[in-house]
Design an enzyme around this catalytic site. Sequence first.
Site, mmCIF file in Angstrom:
data_model
loop_
_atom_site.group_PDB
_atom_site.id
_atom_site.type_symbol
_atom_site.label_atom_id
_atom_site.label_comp_id
_atom_site.label_asym_id
_atom_site.label_seq_id
_atom_site.Cartn_x
_atom_site.Cartn_y
_atom_site.Cartn_z
ATOM 1 N N TYR A 38 0.821 -1.224 0.000
ATOM 2 C CA TYR A 38 0.000 0.000 0.000
ATOM 3 C C TYR A 38 0.844 1.258 0.000
ATOM 4 O O TYR A 38 0.472 2.257 -0.624
ATOM 5 C CB TYR A 38 -1.007 -0.010 1.166
ATOM 6 C CG TYR A 38 -2.267 -0.721 0.740
ATOM 7 C CD1 TYR A 38 -3.141 -0.127 -0.173
ATOM 8 C CD2 TYR A 38 -2.534 -2.001 1.165
ATOM 9 C CE1 TYR A 38 -4.254 -0.796 -0.626
ATOM 10 C CE2 TYR A 38 -3.656 -2.680 0.716
ATOM 11 C CZ TYR A 38 -4.509 -2.069 -0.182
ATOM 12 O OH TYR A 38 -5.603 -2.731 -0.651
ATOM 13 N N ARG B 291 1.864 1.742 -3.495
ATOM 14 C CA ARG B 291 0.735 2.251 -4.293
ATOM 15 C C ARG B 291 0.421 3.703 -3.944
ATOM 16 O O ARG B 291 0.097 4.514 -4.814
ATOM 17 C CB ARG B 291 -0.505 1.375 -4.077
ATOM 18 C CG ARG B 291 -0.330 -0.044 -4.610
ATOM 19 C CD ARG B 291 -1.637 -0.792 -4.640
ATOM 20 N NE ARG B 291 -2.562 -0.203 -5.581
ATOM 21 C CZ ARG B 291 -3.886 -0.189 -5.443
ATOM 22 N NH1 ARG B 291 -4.427 -0.744 -4.382
ATOM 23 N NH2 ARG B 291 -4.656 0.368 -6.338
ATOM 24 N N GLN C 289 -14.766 4.567 -6.861
ATOM 25 C CA GLN C 289 -14.121 3.341 -6.355
ATOM 26 C C GLN C 289 -12.636 3.556 -6.195
ATOM 27 O O GLN C 289 -11.940 2.703 -5.668
ATOM 28 C CB GLN C 289 -14.297 2.210 -7.362
ATOM 29 C CG GLN C 289 -15.711 1.827 -7.620
ATOM 30 C CD GLN C 289 -15.734 0.825 -8.753
ATOM 31 O OE1 GLN C 289 -15.628 -0.374 -8.523
ATOM 32 N NE2 GLN C 289 -15.836 1.291 -9.967
ATOM 33 N N VAL D 192 -9.033 4.835 -5.007
ATOM 34 C CA VAL D 192 -8.454 5.075 -3.688
ATOM 35 C C VAL D 192 -7.296 6.066 -3.796
ATOM 36 O O VAL D 192 -6.531 6.248 -2.866
ATOM 37 C CB VAL D 192 -7.975 3.733 -3.063
ATOM 38 C CG1 VAL D 192 -9.156 2.808 -2.816
ATOM 39 C CG2 VAL D 192 -6.940 3.035 -3.942
ATOM 40 N N ASP D 193 -7.164 6.692 -4.976
ATOM 41 C CA ASP D 193 -5.980 7.508 -5.270
ATOM 42 C C ASP D 193 -6.078 8.954 -4.819
ATOM 43 O O ASP D 193 -5.099 9.704 -4.886
ATOM 44 C CB ASP D 193 -5.653 7.449 -6.766
ATOM 45 C CG ASP D 193 -6.834 7.846 -7.656
ATOM 46 O OD1 ASP D 193 -7.638 8.718 -7.258
ATOM 47 O OD2 ASP D 193 -6.936 7.301 -8.772
ATOM 48 N N HIS E 258 -14.309 2.867 -1.590
ATOM 49 C CA HIS E 258 -13.277 1.859 -1.308
ATOM 50 C C HIS E 258 -12.140 2.410 -0.461
ATOM 51 O O HIS E 258 -11.119 1.757 -0.296
ATOM 52 C CB HIS E 258 -12.722 1.270 -2.612
ATOM 53 C CG HIS E 258 -13.724 0.403 -3.322
ATOM 54 N ND1 HIS E 258 -13.535 -0.102 -4.592
ATOM 55 C CD2 HIS E 258 -14.946 -0.049 -2.943
ATOM 56 C CE1 HIS E 258 -14.591 -0.820 -4.948
ATOM 57 N NE2 HIS E 258 -15.468 -0.801 -3.963
ATOM 58 N N THR F 48 -15.186 2.160 -15.344
ATOM 59 C CA THR F 48 -15.259 1.020 -14.422
ATOM 60 C C THR F 48 -15.728 -0.230 -15.154
ATOM 61 O O THR F 48 -16.595 -0.173 -16.016
ATOM 62 C CB THR F 48 -16.139 1.311 -13.185
ATOM 63 O OG1 THR F 48 -16.113 0.187 -12.327
ATOM 64 C CG2 THR F 48 -17.555 1.665 -13.532
ATOM 65 N N ASN G 100 -16.424 4.860 -21.541
ATOM 66 C CA ASN G 100 -15.464 3.768 -21.407
ATOM 67 C C ASN G 100 -15.082 3.315 -22.823
ATOM 68 O O ASN G 100 -15.965 3.154 -23.659
ATOM 69 C CB ASN G 100 -16.118 2.604 -20.633
ATOM 70 C CG ASN G 100 -15.115 1.607 -20.092
ATOM 71 O OD1 ASN G 100 -14.180 1.211 -20.784
ATOM 72 N ND2 ASN G 100 -15.315 1.192 -18.844
HETATM 73 P P1 NAD Z 1 -10.928 -2.064 -13.522
HETATM 74 O O1 NAD Z 1 -9.444 -2.064 -13.478
HETATM 75 O O2 NAD Z 1 -11.654 -3.331 -13.212
HETATM 76 O O3 NAD Z 1 -11.443 -1.568 -14.951
HETATM 77 C C1 NAD Z 1 -10.989 -0.377 -15.531
HETATM 78 C C2 NAD Z 1 -12.016 0.085 -16.564
HETATM 79 O O4 NAD Z 1 -11.562 1.323 -17.086
HETATM 80 C C3 NAD Z 1 -12.174 -0.871 -17.744
HETATM 81 O O5 NAD Z 1 -13.561 -1.041 -18.008
HETATM 82 C C4 NAD Z 1 -11.482 -0.124 -18.895
HETATM 83 O O6 NAD Z 1 -12.087 -0.410 -20.157
HETATM 84 C C5 NAD Z 1 -11.698 1.319 -18.486
HETATM 85 N N1 NAD Z 1 -10.726 2.279 -18.997
HETATM 86 C C6 NAD Z 1 -9.413 2.085 -19.274
HETATM 87 N N2 NAD Z 1 -8.858 3.234 -19.692
HETATM 88 C C7 NAD Z 1 -9.830 4.173 -19.667
HETATM 89 C C8 NAD Z 1 -9.879 5.565 -19.968
HETATM 90 N N3 NAD Z 1 -8.787 6.216 -20.392
HETATM 91 N N4 NAD Z 1 -11.045 6.233 -19.819
HETATM 92 C C9 NAD Z 1 -12.172 5.585 -19.391
HETATM 93 N N5 NAD Z 1 -12.174 4.265 -19.103
HETATM 94 C C10 NAD Z 1 -11.028 3.576 -19.222
HETATM 95 O O7 NAD Z 1 -11.369 -0.868 -12.584
HETATM 96 P P2 NAD Z 1 -12.554 -0.718 -11.551
HETATM 97 O O8 NAD Z 1 -13.846 -1.081 -12.218
HETATM 98 O O9 NAD Z 1 -12.414 0.615 -10.952
HETATM 99 O O10 NAD Z 1 -12.280 -1.821 -10.434
HETATM 100 C C11 NAD Z 1 -11.006 -2.006 -9.925
HETATM 101 C C12 NAD Z 1 -10.905 -1.931 -8.403
HETATM 102 O O11 NAD Z 1 -9.547 -1.623 -8.158
HETATM 103 C C13 NAD Z 1 -11.678 -0.813 -7.759
HETATM 104 O O12 NAD Z 1 -12.243 -1.344 -6.642
HETATM 105 C C14 NAD Z 1 -10.651 0.243 -7.342
HETATM 106 O O13 NAD Z 1 -10.841 0.610 -5.994
HETATM 107 C C15 NAD Z 1 -9.328 -0.440 -7.420
HETATM 108 N N6 NAD Z 1 -8.296 0.326 -8.153
HETATM 109 C C16 NAD Z 1 -8.195 1.675 -7.944
HETATM 110 C C17 NAD Z 1 -7.226 2.384 -8.635
HETATM 111 C C18 NAD Z 1 -7.141 3.875 -8.361
HETATM 112 O O14 NAD Z 1 -7.479 4.316 -7.278
HETATM 113 N N7 NAD Z 1 -6.710 4.663 -9.345
HETATM 114 C C19 NAD Z 1 -6.366 1.758 -9.531
HETATM 115 C C20 NAD Z 1 -6.495 0.372 -9.698
HETATM 116 C C21 NAD Z 1 -7.470 -0.332 -9.015
#
Ligand code: NAD
Length: 282
Positions: free
Chosen positions: A80, A83, A115, A117-118, A135, A218, A243
């Site tokens: 963490y 990250r 969702q 966490v950044d 989250h 998402t 998306n």
């Molecule tokens: P995911 O990784 O499951 O899916 C990402 C989605 O984003 C996909 O559907 C993809 O097609 C789409 N995508 C990719 N590039 C894009 C863009 N430029 N513009 C718009 N859409 C785009 O992500 P999720 O559904 O958020 O689930 C992952 C879990 O992981 C969440 O619970 C989250 O808390 C966590 N997570 C968070 C971060 C963060 O905080 N940045 C990063 C990684 C994972």
Amino acid sequence: MADNQPSESELSAELDALLARTRPERVVVVTGAGISAESGIPTFRGPEGYWTVGSREYHPEDMATEAAFSTMPREVWRWYLYRKGVCNAAAPNVAHEALARLEGALGERFTLVTQNVDGLHLRGGCSLARTIQVHGNTDFMRAVEGDDTPIPIPAGVPAIGRDEPLSDEAWELLVTADGRRTRPHILWFDECYNEKLYRSESALAAAEGCELLVVVGTSGAAAIPYHVAAVALKNDAAIIDINPGSNPFSAHAVDRAKSGKGLWLRGSGSRWVPELVDKLTG
Ligand code: NAD
């Protein structure tokens, strides 16, 4: 176009038409890792998600669990803090900034359910009051036992490089003021949503009262976006999914397009969120 996908100008025109037809007053925006991908924070899909402990490789779904924390708390903290460093080094992009403009225009008629966490929505200008971080947030920790109010990770805890160990000095700082051990303020895969820590009931209440649901970046793998969408659609809200790839929300949007209340803006957050916000606030 060869595969019958609408062009960008056709999608823009469809967006104009949907907003003119539905004239939404209250808007709920749900965001996922995709909105931060263009800020350089990897989604969970790529190889950057993997983590090695000893000779074993772990997936995020293994590391981000209470089960992993209870058996190897230092390794989970190390992951963490790595990250957190990646998130802190990233900057909000035009999509985050556009949503802050939308909040400025709509005030309490706007709710953001993220969702992510950044912390990039907050750094991009959205308020904590209107941003439900379902989250958690990598900048915060909370006590494992007793009062579990989230508190900022102390500034003295350093960011960790991918292959760096967690120093004893940093480990000693990861405690509350009265010396209790802490954990990251993150909802793990083997835990449940709740209102007190993650405001999940507030997210559903906002969905109940909205006329437009916007979903950005998402994949629909987590439960709360699913429930938020189900509640909003039950109440006949319009849905726009932004998306580049298909997902359960784009399927809803395409389906509701038949009744003039859905649109899949196939493309990136930076391409479509600013245009949507301009049109909602213009
Ligand atoms: P995911 O990784 O499951 O899916 C990402 C989605 O984003 C996909 O559907 C993809 O097609 C789409 N995508 C990719 N590039 C894009 C863009 N430029 N513009 C718009 N859409 C785009 O992500 P999720 O559904 O958020 O689930 C992952 C879990 O992981 C969440 O619970 C989250 O808390 C966590 N997570 C968070 C971060 C963060 O905080 N940045 C990063 C990684 C994972």
